[in-house]
Design an enzyme around this catalytic site. Structure first.
Site, PDB file in Angstrom:
ATOM      1  N   ASP A  10      39.254   4.172 -11.100  1.00 29.13           N
ATOM      2  CA  ASP A  10      37.945   4.577 -11.609  1.00 29.13           C
ATOM      3  C   ASP A  10      37.328   3.407 -12.364  1.00 29.13           C
ATOM      4  O   ASP A  10      37.876   2.290 -12.393  1.00 29.13           O
ATOM      5  CB  ASP A  10      38.039   5.887 -12.422  1.00 29.13           C
ATOM      6  N   CYS A  67      43.277   4.109 -13.884  1.00 28.74           N
ATOM      7  CA  CYS A  67      42.100   4.576 -14.626  1.00 28.74           C
ATOM      8  C   CYS A  67      42.211   3.976 -16.026  1.00 28.74           C
ATOM      9  O   CYS A  67      43.001   3.048 -16.236  1.00 28.74           O
ATOM     10  CB  CYS A  67      41.997   6.098 -14.628  1.00 28.74           C
ATOM     11  N   THR A  69      43.553   4.954 -18.827  1.00 29.16           N
ATOM     12  CA  THR A  69      44.921   5.040 -19.361  1.00 29.16           C
ATOM     13  C   THR A  69      45.976   5.109 -18.268  1.00 29.16           C
ATOM     14  O   THR A  69      47.171   4.960 -18.563  1.00 29.16           O
ATOM     15  CB  THR A  69      45.075   6.319 -20.202  1.00 29.16           C
ATOM     16  N   HIS A 100      65.447   5.356  -8.929  1.00 31.96           N
ATOM     17  CA  HIS A 100      65.868   6.748  -9.122  1.00 31.96           C
ATOM     18  C   HIS A 100      64.884   7.771  -8.543  1.00 31.96           C
ATOM     19  O   HIS A 100      65.317   8.820  -8.069  1.00 31.96           O
ATOM     20  CB  HIS A 100      66.052   7.044 -10.622  1.00 31.96           C
ATOM     21  N   HIS A 135      70.392  10.745  -6.365  1.00 34.38           N
ATOM     22  CA  HIS A 135      68.956  10.630  -6.650  1.00 34.38           C
ATOM     23  C   HIS A 135      68.127  11.217  -5.510  1.00 34.38           C
ATOM     24  O   HIS A 135      67.038  11.744  -5.741  1.00 34.38           O
ATOM     25  CB  HIS A 135      68.580   9.179  -6.924  1.00 34.38           C
TER      26      HIS A 135
END
Ligand code: RB5
Length: 146
Positions: A10, A67, A69, A100, A135
């Site tokens: 964004d 974005c 954050t 993992h 995993h």
């Protein structure tokens, strides 16, 4: 490996996206840029949706979403069936998201000050290998939650 990566962001991370693209092209990857490429405001769920949908169409190795954050766009990407989007905070987290979790997307924030550079985190993710075994069972359980 197709050596193809899809990326979307964004307005909060379009500059970071440009830096990532330059880095990955220098590493020899072919990049599909889903935008955006300016500070004009868009909604990060829309950018997550088009980037994740392109990922399934295009035989990409993995996807990247960014974005301000990394939080909103990673939450959005993880709502798309088949996506496991990691939001690593450092190189160790980036590496382990492949080892993992076999993440097929990674997310970053253009307004976050990271201790490790985003490009170093991306390199750690790319150069890591999924361990499988127990995993794989856990990844299967994640996907079973869809
Ligand atoms: C946009 O202003 C901002 O909310 C977005 O980039 C992101 O940080 C949301 O999680």
């Amino acid at each position: 490996m197709s050596n193809k990566i899809v990326i979307g962001a964004d307005h909060g991370a379009y500059e970071l996206k440009a830096e990532i693209i330059k880095h990955l092209e220098n590493r020899g990857f072919s990049i599909k840029n889903m935008g955006v490429d300016s500070a004009d405001s868009v909604d990060y769920p829309d950018m997550a949706e088009i980037t994740c949908k392109e990922y399934f169409k295009g035989n990409y190795d993995f996807g990247i979403v960014c974005c301000g954050t990394g939080i909103g766009i990673s939450i959005s990407a993880n709502k798309v069936d088949g996506i496991r989007c990691a939001l690593p905070q450092n190189k160790f987290g980036a590496e382990m998201s492949k080892v993992h979790n076999n993440a097929n997307f990674i997310a970053f924030g253009g307004r976050i000050e990271y201790h490790d550079s985003v490009n170093d985190m991306i390199d750690a993710y790319i150069d890591a290998k999924f361990e499988g075994g127990r995993h794989q069972r856990r990844v299967d359980k994640i996907m079973g939650l869809e």
